[in-house]
Structure formats: C-alpha cells, structure tokens
Design a protein around this motif. Structure first.
Motif, PDB file in Angstrom:
ATOM      1  N   ASP A 148       0.809  -1.216   0.000  1.00 52.57           N
ATOM      2  CA  ASP A 148       0.000   0.000   0.000  1.00 52.57           C
ATOM      3  C   ASP A 148       0.845   1.271   0.000  1.00 52.57           C
ATOM      4  N   TYR A 149       2.146   1.141   0.266  1.00 48.42           N
ATOM      5  CA  TYR A 149       3.023   2.313   0.283  1.00 48.42           C
ATOM      6  C   TYR A 149       3.387   2.733  -1.140  1.00 48.42           C
ATOM      7  N   ASP A 150       3.671   4.015  -1.315  1.00 54.02           N
ATOM      8  CA  ASP A 150       4.029   4.534  -2.639  1.00 54.02           C
ATOM      9  C   ASP A 150       5.373   3.993  -3.094  1.00 54.02           C
ATOM     10  N   VAL A 151       6.322   3.943  -2.173  1.00 55.32           N
ATOM     11  CA  VAL A 151       7.674   3.480  -2.475  1.00 55.32           C
ATOM     12  C   VAL A 151       8.023   2.337  -1.534  1.00 55.32           C
ATOM     13  N   VAL A 152       8.335   1.176  -2.111  1.00 58.03           N
ATOM     14  CA  VAL A 152       8.731   0.005  -1.319  1.00 58.03           C
ATOM     15  C   VAL A 152      10.205  -0.277  -1.605  1.00 58.03           C
ATOM     16  N   VAL A 153      11.016  -0.183  -0.559  1.00 56.57           N
ATOM     17  CA  VAL A 153      12.463  -0.365  -0.683  1.00 56.57           C
ATOM     18  C   VAL A 153      12.850  -1.720  -0.094  1.00 56.57           C
ATOM     19  N   ARG A 154      13.547  -2.522  -0.867  1.00 55.11           N
ATOM     20  CA  ARG A 154      14.048  -3.811  -0.382  1.00 55.11           C
ATOM     21  C   ARG A 154      15.570  -3.797  -0.418  1.00 55.11           C
ATOM     22  N   LEU A 155      16.172  -4.717   0.340  1.00 55.22           N
ATOM     23  CA  LEU A 155      17.612  -4.689   0.550  1.00 55.22           C
ATOM     24  C   LEU A 155      18.276  -5.977   0.091  1.00 55.22           C
ATOM     25  N   ASN A 156      19.365  -5.809  -0.634  1.00 58.77           N
ATOM     26  CA  ASN A 156      20.195  -6.930  -1.067  1.00 58.77           C
ATOM     27  C   ASN A 156      19.383  -8.031  -1.747  1.00 58.77           C
ATOM     28  N   GLU A 157      19.611  -9.281  -1.382  1.00 57.12           N
ATOM     29  CA  GLU A 157      19.037 -10.399  -2.131  1.00 57.12           C
ATOM     30  C   GLU A 157      17.788 -10.985  -1.490  1.00 57.12           C
ATOM     31  N   ALA A 158      17.191 -10.285  -0.538  1.00 58.86           N
ATOM     32  CA  ALA A 158      15.989 -10.801   0.123  1.00 58.86           C
ATOM     33  C   ALA A 158      14.891 -11.079  -0.904  1.00 58.86           C
ATOM     34  N   PRO A 159      14.377 -12.311  -0.984  1.00 63.86           N
ATOM     35  CA  PRO A 159      13.413 -12.681  -2.031  1.00 63.86           C
ATOM     36  C   PRO A 159      11.995 -12.207  -1.732  1.00 63.86           C
ATOM     37  N   VAL A 160      11.224 -12.101  -2.797  1.00 68.11           N
ATOM     38  CA  VAL A 160       9.798 -11.782  -2.706  1.00 68.11           C
ATOM     39  C   VAL A 160       8.968 -13.022  -3.032  1.00 68.11           C
ATOM     40  N   ALA A 161       9.309 -13.681  -4.130  1.00 69.40           N
ATOM     41  CA  ALA A 161       8.584 -14.877  -4.556  1.00 69.40           C
ATOM     42  C   ALA A 161       8.591 -15.935  -3.456  1.00 69.40           C
ATOM     43  N   GLY A 162       7.387 -16.432  -3.153  1.00 66.87           N
ATOM     44  CA  GLY A 162       7.251 -17.446  -2.116  1.00 66.87           C
ATOM     45  C   GLY A 162       6.985 -16.873  -0.732  1.00 66.87           C
ATOM     46  N   PHE A 163       7.086 -15.545  -0.609  1.00 68.71           N
ATOM     47  CA  PHE A 163       6.897 -14.910   0.704  1.00 68.71           C
ATOM     48  C   PHE A 163       5.973 -13.699   0.611  1.00 68.71           C
ATOM     49  N   THR A 164       5.198 -13.615  -0.453  1.00 70.31           N
ATOM     50  CA  THR A 164       4.391 -12.415  -0.701  1.00 70.31           C
ATOM     51  C   THR A 164       3.358 -12.143   0.392  1.00 70.31           C
ATOM     52  N   LYS A 165       2.863 -13.177   1.036  1.00 70.80           N
ATOM     53  CA  LYS A 165       1.890 -12.983   2.107  1.00 70.80           C
ATOM     54  C   LYS A 165       2.468 -12.111   3.221  1.00 70.80           C
ATOM     55  N   ASP A 166       3.748 -12.293   3.492  1.00 68.66           N
ATOM     56  CA  ASP A 166       4.397 -11.553   4.575  1.00 68.66           C
ATOM     57  C   ASP A 166       5.121 -10.302   4.116  1.00 68.66           C
ATOM     58  N   VAL A 167       5.661 -10.292   2.884  1.00 70.59           N
ATOM     59  CA  VAL A 167       6.511  -9.176   2.464  1.00 70.59           C
ATOM     60  C   VAL A 167       5.936  -8.378   1.292  1.00 70.59           C
ATOM     61  N   GLY A 168       4.805  -8.803   0.742  1.00 73.45           N
ATOM     62  CA  GLY A 168       4.206  -8.076  -0.365  1.00 73.45           C
ATOM     63  C   GLY A 168       4.774  -8.465  -1.713  1.00 73.45           C
ATOM     64  N   THR A 169       4.276  -7.817  -2.747  1.00 75.10           N
ATOM     65  CA  THR A 169       4.706  -8.115  -4.119  1.00 75.10           C
ATOM     66  C   THR A 169       5.398  -6.934  -4.795  1.00 75.10           C
ATOM     67  N   LYS A 170       5.257  -5.764  -4.224  1.00 74.70           N
ATOM     68  CA  LYS A 170       5.725  -4.531  -4.857  1.00 74.70           C
ATOM     69  C   LYS A 170       7.174  -4.222  -4.471  1.00 74.70           C
ATOM     70  N   THR A 171       7.978  -3.877  -5.460  1.00 76.71           N
ATOM     71  CA  THR A 171       9.345  -3.437  -5.208  1.00 76.71           C
ATOM     72  C   THR A 171       9.619  -2.219  -6.072  1.00 76.71           C
ATOM     73  N   THR A 172       9.771  -1.064  -5.451  1.00 76.22           N
ATOM     74  CA  THR A 172      10.112   0.145  -6.194  1.00 76.22           C
ATOM     75  C   THR A 172      11.601   0.178  -6.475  1.00 76.22           C
TER      76      THR A 172
END
Length: 343
Positions: A148-172
């Motif tokens: 729901d945030y405008d800008v989603v910042v992720r760090l290094n190699e932390a994955p999204v696929a397989g964990f979307t329920k907890d970490v979301g799908t959006k990566t700015t």
C-alpha cells in the motif's frame, strides 16, 4: 527635553523591539516547512487530517525535533551534477566518491536517468517503507500493508517470490552492493530500480561492468562471491547518494570518524542507510523486518531461510547496539513507524 520628545524617546525603542519580535515570529512561520520543532505545531498541522492521509513533510518535521541540524534537501541518487555535492566530494568511499569521479561519470552517461520515475518524482505526498530482511517478518501477513506504500524499498538479495503474504509483491527499488546483490538473474524483479550503494572503490568498477554488460574482471578484493550479471537496463540503474552513509554514521549514530575512512565499527548497515535516505526524500517513513533479538538465539535470523539468530557474530564493520539505539530513538519520537515492532 520637551514632553513630546521624552515620549518619542521611550516609544521608539519599544517599537523597534516590537518589530524585531514580530519579524522573528514571521520568520519562524516561514521556516516551519523546513524545521518544525514544536509538538504543538505538529498537532496543528497534522491533527485534523483523516486517518491514512499522507502527511506532507511529516518525517522531516519530526526529525528536526530530535536532530535540529537535519535539513531535508538531499538528492536520493547521483546525477550528472554530482561533483557539486560538497558534503561528499572530499571523502573516499563509503562516505563519498573522492577519486571515483571519472568512473561515476561514465556510469551516469550510460544510465541517463537519475530519479524514481515520472509518477513518483512529482510534487505529491510520498509514503515510503523500508523492508528489512529480519525473521520477525515471517508469518506476520503484512504483504498487503507493505504494498500500500508509494515506495517500497528492499535490501540486497531478500526474495519476494514465495513470501508475498508476509513481504508483499511490490518493489520500487532494491538497494544493494556487489557482495549483497542477487546472483541468479531469474530472481530479479522486472519492474524495479537497481540501486547501487558503494562501500569501497572496487565497487564502482563492478557497477560499471554491470551497467555496460561487460565480462566481470578484477574480482579480487571482494569478501564473498559477487553477481556476474545484473539483468536490468542501464536506464533502471541508480547510484545512491553516499551522503546517507556519511550522515547516518557520523551525525545520527555517532560512529568513530577515523579520518573519514572505513574502519572498525564505523559503517552503518544498509538498512539504516536506506532509512536515512527515506527521511530526506519521503513525507512518511515506515519500516518492517528490522530488529535482532539476541535473547532468542533459536529465532530465525532472516524471513527466507533457516539460519538462527545465534549465527550473528560480532561485526567488524557495524556497531549493531549503537544503531539499535538510534532506530529506537526514531520510533519513540514517531519519526518512523515500525510495523513489526522489532526495533
């Protein structure tokens, strides 16, 4: 002296003092947008906004209440005018870019873009979240809130696929350095910015090879294996302003200055660097997945693997306890919102 003259003699200084007092009040109001330190002013400015409405200038206003020298304007990424950034031009990496000007010029000439993009670079209110990699994110079901945030910042190699329920799908954007970058090309998001943060001179050479799609050479000097290829177009690659490393280290956390060079315990973690960047460039800042609880040695260190908290050893480069003290100060003062309550 005539009575009228005596009256003027008394009134004139009073009028001058009154004007100075009034003018200083007007000046304080003028400076409000930059440095709001009075809690009552914050209540007046933001108290009537409906819940969920983005608060323009909120993070910076709260930040100046605890760090009076904080000044918001600080470009997120380096652009073709980067040599004018006096605060970082005289420092070697990681606190600046001294001796790296030529290679940075060649990188920026290839990337050609230096912002977040048309939609996010506009004047609107910007809500940002920094998603840390901590195990505290696991099974929290925060995915939809993060997205729901405008800008989603992720760090290094932390994955999204397989964990979307907890970490979301959006990566700015995904902020990383050579040793932390995703090594498998298929694991990269297709629609996010690759944001590079340099910690040593060798890092810039690696980035130029990634941007220009050259064969990786000169890998001696990295402390672990690095990516040989980054599947992003040059136009989707950015260089994070090293000022955020410098400011986080020396002004906010209070790490050893060490003549402005990398030394023992004077490098902030990438998460804190990302938060510092957001405080300058976002109106509201939230975090999730931050905080290590050393009292729980069997808790997961990261949300995406089974390594335990006990695996953390004393870091040569970071001072985790001092960083935690700084981040707790931000949470306590409501500068940032901690969705996972780990800080």
């Amino acid at each position: 002296m005539k009575p009228t003259h005596k009256l003027l003699f008394v009134l004139c200084p009073m009028l001058v003092l009154g004007f100075i007092y009034y003018s200083s009040g007007k000046l304080r109001l003028h400076m409000w947008g930059q440095k709001a330190r009075n809690p009552l002013e914050l209540v007046y400015k933001y108290g009537n906004l409906s819940e969920g409405t983005c608060k323009p200038g909120y993070a910076a206003a709260k930040m100046t209440a605890i760090f009076p020298k904080f000044v918001k304007p600080a470009p997120m990424f380096l652009d073709r005018n980067f040599k004018r950034l006096a605060k970082v031009s005289n420092y070697f990496p990681p606190f600046g870019f001294k001796t790296q000007e030529r290679i940075i010029d060649s990188i920026l000439a290839a990337t050609k873009n230096y912002g977040l993009g048309k939609e996010l670079d506009g004047p609107g209110c910007r809500r940002c979240i920094i998603v840390g990699n901590g195990g505290i994110l696991f099974n929290k079901s925060l995915g939809s809130r993060i997205d729901d945030y405008d800008v989603v910042v992720r760090l290094n190699e932390a994955p999204v696929a397989g964990f979307t329920k907890d970490v979301g799908t959006k990566t700015t954007m995904r902020i990383t350095y050579p040793e932390g970058a995703i090594q498998k090309p298929e694991n990269y998001e297709k629609d996010s910015l690759f944001v590079f943060s340099a910690f040593k001179s060798l890092d810039f050479k690696w980035l130029r090879q990634m941007v220009l799609k050259e064969k990786l050479r000169g890998i001696e000097g990295f402390w672990k294996s690095v990516a040989h290829y980054v599947p992003r177009e040059p136009s989707d690659m950015r260089i994070l302003n090293p000022y955020f490393i410098q400011e986080a280290a020396f002004q906010f956390i209070g790490l050893p200055f060490n003549d402005g060079l990398m030394g023992k315990g004077n490098i902030p973690t990438l998460g804190t660097v990302a938060i510092t960047m957001a405080l300058h460039n976002c109106d509201e800042v939230a975090v999730a997945g931050f905080g290590y609880d050393m009292n729980k040695p069997h808790a997961p260190l990261h949300y995406y693997e089974t390594v335990k908290m006990s695996a953390i050893k004393e870091s040569w480069t970071h001072n985790i306890s001092k960083e935690k003290e700084f981040l707790r100060k931000l949470v306590k003062a409501n500068v940032i919102t901690d969705l996972t309550n780990g800080i």
